[in-house]
Design a protein around this motif. Structure first.
Motif, mmCIF file in Angstrom:
data_model
loop_
_atom_site.group_PDB
_atom_site.id
_atom_site.type_symbol
_atom_site.label_atom_id
_atom_site.label_comp_id
_atom_site.label_asym_id
_atom_site.label_seq_id
_atom_site.Cartn_x
_atom_site.Cartn_y
_atom_site.Cartn_z
ATOM 1 N N GLY A 15 23.366 4.229 -29.632
ATOM 2 C CA GLY A 15 24.674 4.879 -29.759
ATOM 3 C C GLY A 15 25.061 5.691 -28.533
ATOM 4 N N LEU A 16 24.221 6.642 -28.179
ATOM 5 C CA LEU A 16 24.552 7.492 -27.037
ATOM 6 C C LEU A 16 24.420 6.739 -25.715
ATOM 7 C CD1 LEU A 16 23.062 10.929 -28.129
ATOM 8 C CD2 LEU A 16 25.362 10.011 -28.463
ATOM 9 N N GLY A 17 23.540 5.749 -25.685
ATOM 10 C CA GLY A 17 23.453 4.898 -24.495
ATOM 11 C C GLY A 17 24.756 4.170 -24.236
ATOM 12 N N LEU A 18 25.392 3.673 -25.301
ATOM 13 C CA LEU A 18 26.692 3.007 -25.162
ATOM 14 C C LEU A 18 27.786 4.001 -24.750
ATOM 15 C CD1 LEU A 18 26.550 0.533 -28.170
ATOM 16 C CD2 LEU A 18 26.579 -0.077 -25.731
ATOM 17 N N LEU A 19 27.742 5.205 -25.320
ATOM 18 C CA LEU A 19 28.713 6.231 -24.916
ATOM 19 C C LEU A 19 28.555 6.578 -23.436
ATOM 20 C CD1 LEU A 19 28.775 8.708 -27.958
ATOM 21 C CD2 LEU A 19 30.359 6.845 -27.417
ATOM 22 N N LEU A 20 27.323 6.690 -22.987
ATOM 23 C CA LEU A 20 27.076 6.952 -21.572
ATOM 24 C C LEU A 20 27.605 5.799 -20.717
ATOM 25 C CD1 LEU A 20 25.629 8.849 -19.484
ATOM 26 C CD2 LEU A 20 23.657 7.338 -19.733
ATOM 27 N N LEU A 21 27.371 4.590 -21.154
ATOM 28 C CA LEU A 21 27.814 3.408 -20.412
ATOM 29 C C LEU A 21 29.319 3.428 -20.162
ATOM 30 C CD1 LEU A 21 27.235 0.580 -19.207
ATOM 31 C CD2 LEU A 21 27.581 -0.334 -21.504
ATOM 32 N N VAL A 22 30.080 3.699 -21.197
ATOM 33 C CA VAL A 22 31.542 3.665 -21.052
ATOM 34 C C VAL A 22 32.107 5.005 -20.596
ATOM 35 C CG1 VAL A 22 31.792 1.794 -22.715
ATOM 36 C CG2 VAL A 22 32.024 4.171 -23.500
ATOM 37 N N GLY A 23 31.263 6.018 -20.529
ATOM 38 C CA GLY A 23 31.719 7.321 -20.071
ATOM 39 C C GLY A 23 32.568 8.056 -21.081
ATOM 40 N N PHE A 24 32.152 8.049 -22.338
ATOM 41 C CA PHE A 24 32.860 8.768 -23.394
ATOM 42 C C PHE A 24 31.946 9.872 -23.925
ATOM 43 C CE2 PHE A 24 34.206 9.260 -27.896
ATOM 44 C CZ PHE A 24 35.487 9.728 -27.649
ATOM 45 N N LYS A 25 32.461 11.096 -23.932
ATOM 46 C CA LYS A 25 31.638 12.258 -24.326
ATOM 47 C C LYS A 25 30.355 12.276 -23.491
ATOM 48 C CE LYS A 25 34.428 13.466 -27.699
ATOM 49 N NZ LYS A 25 35.243 14.660 -27.618
ATOM 50 N N THR A 26 30.530 12.030 -22.216
ATOM 51 C CA THR A 26 29.399 11.821 -21.316
ATOM 52 C C THR A 26 28.500 13.036 -21.219
ATOM 53 O OG1 THR A 26 30.745 10.282 -20.060
ATOM 54 C CG2 THR A 26 28.761 11.126 -18.972
ATOM 55 N N ARG A 27 29.065 14.208 -21.065
ATOM 56 C CA ARG A 27 28.242 15.411 -20.873
ATOM 57 C C ARG A 27 27.347 15.680 -22.080
ATOM 58 N NH1 ARG A 27 30.384 18.840 -16.455
ATOM 59 N NH2 ARG A 27 32.187 17.745 -15.613
ATOM 60 N N VAL A 28 27.914 15.623 -23.263
ATOM 61 C CA VAL A 28 27.126 15.857 -24.489
ATOM 62 C C VAL A 28 26.098 14.739 -24.673
ATOM 63 C CG1 VAL A 28 27.254 16.019 -27.008
ATOM 64 C CG2 VAL A 28 28.943 17.190 -25.592
ATOM 65 N N SER A 29 26.545 13.494 -24.485
ATOM 66 C CA SER A 29 25.622 12.355 -24.627
ATOM 67 C C SER A 29 24.451 12.497 -23.664
ATOM 68 C CB SER A 29 26.353 11.038 -24.365
ATOM 69 O OG SER A 29 27.356 10.827 -25.324
ATOM 70 N N ALA A 30 24.744 12.873 -22.430
ATOM 71 C CA ALA A 30 23.687 13.007 -21.418
ATOM 72 C C ALA A 30 22.703 14.115 -21.782
ATOM 73 C CB ALA A 30 24.310 13.255 -20.045
ATOM 74 N N ILE A 31 23.199 15.223 -22.306
ATOM 75 C CA ILE A 31 22.300 16.317 -22.706
ATOM 76 C C ILE A 31 21.390 15.869 -23.841
ATOM 77 C CG2 ILE A 31 22.221 18.587 -23.826
ATOM 78 C CD1 ILE A 31 24.713 19.313 -22.124
#
Length: 144
Positions: free
Chosen positions: A71-87
């Protein structure tokens, strides 16, 4: 009495920086997304592996791993909610390093490879924290 002033200059990221951010997101997602998908497709094996290290509630831990990696890997991929996903991915990655690559508690024949894996995870967490600090770049949903 002398008065000193400090000037902070900030510059907007240029196209090269945004391109590098996109490439960085793709490369990090290339680690997490397939790992999460593999855990989903091999759920029983994932639960067994988590059980083998003595983690509590291995089924719950497997679901959490799938949600975070896929889930968060896909969010990181597309750059959505990137900061929270990355943390969250960084915290997850450090926790995985401590739980699954605890080289300090392993016999010598396993310690070397697990030490490499531990520090690989730490380095990945560092890259994720850079995205948490600086964002996804212009080529992302966050910037739309």
């Amino acid at each position: 009495m002398a008065i000193t002033t400090t000037t902070t200059t900030t510059t907007a990221p240029n196209a090269a920086q945004d391109t590098l951010a996109l490439i960085g997101r793709v490369l990090l997602a290339a680690l997490f997304v397939p790992a999460g998908f593999g855990k989903l497709m091999g759920f029983a094996g994932t639960v067994g592996y988590i059980s083998s290290v003595g983690a509590p509630l291995p089924q719950v831990a497997a679901v959490i791993a799938i949600v975070v990696e896929l889930g968060l890997g896909l969010l990181l991929l597309v750059g959505f909610k990137t900061r929270v996903s990355a943390i969250v991915l960084a915290i997850f990655t450090v926790a995985a390093a401590v739980m699954f690559h605890n080289y300090w508690a392993m016999p010598a024949d396993k310690a070397f490879v697990n030490q490499l894996m531990f520090f690989k995870n730490i380095a990945i967490a560092g890259g994720l924290l850079a995205f948490a600090a600086f964002g996804a770049g212009r080529f992302s949903i966050d910037k739309k």
